[in-house]
Design an enzyme around this catalytic site. Sequence first.
Site, PDB file in Angstrom:
ATOM      1  N   ASP A  51       0.859  -1.252  -0.013  1.00 57.60           N
ATOM      2  CA  ASP A  51      -0.025   0.007  -0.104  1.00 57.60           C
ATOM      3  C   ASP A  51       0.666   1.281   0.095  1.00 57.60           C
ATOM      4  OD1 ASP A  51      -1.894   2.193   0.357  1.00 57.60           O
ATOM      5  OD2 ASP A  51      -2.495   1.258   2.494  1.00 57.60           O
ATOM      6  N   GLU A 130      30.548  11.041   6.388  1.00 56.14           N
ATOM      7  CA  GLU A 130      30.921  11.021   7.779  1.00 56.14           C
ATOM      8  C   GLU A 130      29.749  11.199   8.720  1.00 56.14           C
ATOM      9  OE1 GLU A 130      34.370  13.633   8.054  1.00 56.14           O
ATOM     10  OE2 GLU A 130      35.480  12.212   6.891  1.00 56.14           O
ATOM     11  N   GLU A 132      27.842  11.581  12.111  1.00 50.11           N
ATOM     12  CA  GLU A 132      28.101  11.689  13.348  1.00 50.11           C
ATOM     13  C   GLU A 132      26.810  11.608  14.268  1.00 50.11           C
ATOM     14  OE1 GLU A 132      31.485  14.974  13.119  1.00 50.11           O
ATOM     15  OE2 GLU A 132      29.421  15.668  13.721  1.00 50.11           O
ATOM     16  N   GLU A 212      33.526  11.688  19.456  1.00 48.14           N
ATOM     17  CA  GLU A 212      33.427  13.350  18.612  1.00 48.14           C
ATOM     18  C   GLU A 212      33.570  14.267  19.572  1.00 48.14           C
ATOM     19  OE1 GLU A 212      33.776  15.287  16.330  1.00 48.14           O
ATOM     20  OE2 GLU A 212      34.338  13.982  14.704  1.00 48.14           O
ATOM     21  N   GLU A 220      31.637   9.051  15.931  1.00 48.02           N
ATOM     22  CA  GLU A 220      31.604   9.133  14.532  1.00 48.02           C
ATOM     23  C   GLU A 220      32.477   7.765  14.126  1.00 48.02           C
ATOM     24  OE1 GLU A 220      34.139  11.278  10.797  1.00 48.02           O
ATOM     25  OE2 GLU A 220      33.248  12.603  12.576  1.00 48.02           O
ATOM     26  N   HIS A 269      29.743  15.418   7.088  1.00 47.80           N
ATOM     27  CA  HIS A 269      30.533  15.922   5.829  1.00 47.80           C
ATOM     28  C   HIS A 269      30.646  15.012   4.879  1.00 47.80           C
ATOM     29  CE1 HIS A 269      32.767  17.656   9.561  1.00 47.80           C
ATOM     30  NE2 HIS A 269      31.775  18.416   9.328  1.00 47.80           N
ATOM     31  N   ARG A 339      38.468  23.978   8.075  1.00 49.37           N
ATOM     32  CA  ARG A 339      37.554  23.555   8.610  1.00 49.37           C
ATOM     33  C   ARG A 339      36.195  24.641   8.989  1.00 49.37           C
ATOM     34  NH1 ARG A 339      40.705  19.330   9.717  1.00 49.37           N
ATOM     35  NH2 ARG A 339      39.719  17.155   9.637  1.00 49.37           N
ATOM     36  N   GLU A 358      35.113  18.248  -0.026  1.00 50.68           N
ATOM     37  CA  GLU A 358      34.105  17.677   1.231  1.00 50.68           C
ATOM     38  C   GLU A 358      33.091  18.768   1.611  1.00 50.68           C
ATOM     39  OE1 GLU A 358      35.016  16.677   5.846  1.00 50.68           O
ATOM     40  OE2 GLU A 358      36.193  18.256   4.785  1.00 50.68           O
ATOM     41  N   ARG A 360      30.749  20.305   3.964  1.00 50.29           N
ATOM     42  CA  ARG A 360      30.534  20.172   5.453  1.00 50.29           C
ATOM     43  C   ARG A 360      29.280  20.647   6.028  1.00 50.29           C
ATOM     44  NH1 ARG A 360      35.039  19.434   7.971  1.00 50.29           N
ATOM     45  NH2 ARG A 360      34.568  20.471   9.766  1.00 50.29           N
TER      46      ARG A 360
END
Length: 470
Positions: A51, A130, A132, A212, A220, A269, A339, A358, A360
Amino acid sequence: MTPKEVIDFAKNKNAEMVDLKFMDLLGTWQHFSVPMSELEEHLFEEGLGFDGSSIRGWQAINASDMLVMPDSSSAVMDPFMQVPTISMICNIVDPITKEKYTRDPRNIAQKAEAYLKSTGIGDTAFFGPEPEFFIFDDVRYEVDINRSAYYVDSREGNWNTGRDEGPNLGYKPRHKEGYFPVGPSDSLQDIRTEMLLIMEKVGIAMECHHHEVASGGQCEIDMRFADMVKCADNLMWFKYIVKNVARRHNKTATFMPKPIYGDNGSGMHVHQSIWKDGKPLFAGNSYAGMSEMGMHYIGGVLKHARALAAFVAPTNNSYKRLVPGFEAPVNLAYSSRNRSASIRIPMYSPSPKAKRMECRFPDPTANGYLAFSAMLMAGLDGIENKIDPGEPLDKDIYALGPEDLANIPSLPTSLEEALECLEEDHEFLLKGDVFTQDIIDRWISYKRENEVAPIRLRPHPYEFYLYYDA
């Protein structure tokens, strides 16, 4: 595996049940199980009915019949079922037209991969998330017309240093100091190891795990990159395993981006690169060892980042994490190593195969199939239109003054704003019929009706603190 090989595999493993898993629009696995007697080769061609009107964001009740089509290549033994059970991820098909369902997130990701190949730019998009998450010992919440409350707790929580635990043994990570002391401060080592080893058993290549930054049990576990659809499949197994192992230990795991005030939230990330004929295409002689193509990919993601937020940071809670002062980046800039930038170019290895970007600002409440597809389409738009990402920003963005920040665009500050951005900027997603106008409209309407409006209508406990005596 072929369908016949799946049947033989199930018999060799003494499977008694077959579990069929598929993804709803928002990003939660759904499933139902059938006995082994149903596992015949025709199942892979004819599918099984269910369904579709009972699945979030899918069919109307007057057109509810849908089919699940098991993907034989996804077959593994489920690591948690008490009775031996073989599990497969399924695609969704219309029972009348036999066409793949346009609101099936896995179908969208498959179309995104096909679109990449059709452009001739590359033949493989590698993604490496990645995710977390927090592991708590207790969670309680309630919402009613006259009250609203939540409560989470962790033996690791720094707020519990003075609690009578009969006895309290200390070793509770201070705020923003959970990255990453050894035990006994890190009390979750063995649980994470158990999670990682089970992930390997279901076929996910793993890299490492660690505590982390946040107090209160933030963790992580990193999986190795994979082609995009496979990576999204792996992400679903990842969440399933994390939650079930935590429950096995009488704990609870959450991928909410911001379950704790005043400490780091949980992001996801996402590392991305494009390859062709077995060769990486993002390595070159431009900034940080990137190729011109790689820089244009970054340019596309930055250009469309505000619209992408509706898929990669798709909840009200996402925007409790995306605030200045924590590791989550809110300013749309790129850099190597930095970062505080929303896009980072990792510099761990000089190998061309390791060259990637990457992103973030995503978080793990995202539906991986939709989020990865949307980022890929933004990056491809950047390549196709040679979008210049501008100059890199190698300074600590959080330390910049108002005059410097005024020239740097930023992410939306709320889910409502992100949906407005998606409404205004989504043509890049419609190329190759990867996303349809229907799925864009449905995503926006569902989020507004079921998430934005209910939050807007309800008083917040902190409002009583601020305004009750007005």
